[in-house]
Design an enzyme around this catalytic site. Structure first.
Site: not given
Ligand code: 13P
Length: 249
Positions: A9-11, A94, A96, A166, A172, A212, A234
């Site tokens: 997931n490159w966000k 997600h 976020e 998650e 992160g 992470s 990440g």
């Protein structure tokens, strides 16, 4: 039998040049082909990156989709549009999206329905924030996310889904859930699936860990019986780290 999956997931990262370079690096890498790799670039690059990945075993997905079919929803992307540019997977729920865009379980459920209607694969995300874990409410919370997000589906349809656990406190932050914490929650989710759909269906659904996850801890996490891969943030921004994770089964 369920698949092992490593999804990146490159966000909201990468310029166009950086994103296409990363996609080319991932597609050109050596990895064990029994692992399904998926790249989730920012939406604006999905069409081009689908072409880059087209002749490879790497799949492409999108980080979000609309719960509506079409129409006056400025800025939104429908699942039929997403399918038409070559993506096959969609992230739903997600943390976020839940936190910053106020997406609740009912909206996630409607998104899952649209995704399945377009014959795409949802990766349905769940996970607790730190306070919920500290209050020992994490199992209840994840249970309601799963029940309200995907338990309206038939057995045939749940088999088309992937679940990602998650823990928000691990995203992160550099703090990974321990291997035991991950397995404990994955086993809990699998048991919910067994109770609702039976053992055969439950055993065919991939449950990914995210938070992470990196080359140094992926092997230990993936060694767990109910951890079928990872949803990587990440560390997916660097092809060699992402591929090292893919080679950690
Ligand atoms: P990190 O791997 O950066 O913790 O992010 C995990 C994540 O949110 C993937 O969707």
């Amino acid at each position: 039998m369920r698949k092992n999956i490593v999804a990146g997931n490159w966000k909201m990262n990468k310029t166009h040049a950086e994103a296409t370079a990363l996609a080319n690096d991932v597609v050109g890498s050596n990895y064990a082909h029994e692992v399904q790799l998926i790249m989730f670039p920012p939406a604006v690059y999905v069409s081009e990156i689908s072409k880059i990945a087209a002749s490879s075993n790497v799949a492409v997905g999108i980080q979000n989709s609309s719960q509506h079919e079409s129409g006056a929803y400025t800025g939104e992307l429908s699942t039929s549009m997403i399918k038409s540019v070559g993506a096959n997977y969609v992230l739903v729920g997600h943390s976020e999206r839940r936190e910053y865009f106020n997406e609740q379980n009912d909206v996630c459920a409607a998104k899952v329905d649209q995704i399945l209607k377009a014959e795409l694969t949802p990766i349905y995300c769940c996970g607790e924030v730190l306070e919920e874990r500290e209050a020992s409410n994490h199992f209840n919370l994840v249970q309601s996310q799963i029940e309200e997000g995907v338990f309206h589906l038939s057995a045939d349809d749940i088999l088309k889904c992937v679940i990602a656990y998650e823990p928000v406190w691990a995203i992160g932050t550099g703090v990974t859930a321990s291997s035991d914490q991950a397995q404990e929650m994955h086993k809990f989710i699998r048991t919910l699936l067994v109770d609702k759909y039976g053992i055969d269906v439950a055993n065919d659904i991939s449950i990914l860990y995210g938070g992470s996850c990196k080359p140094s801890n992926a092997k230990e996490l993936f060694a767990n019986a109910d951890v079928d891969g990872g949803l990587i943030g990440g560390a997916s921004l660097n092809a060699s780290d992402f591929i090292a994770i893919a080679n950690s089964f």
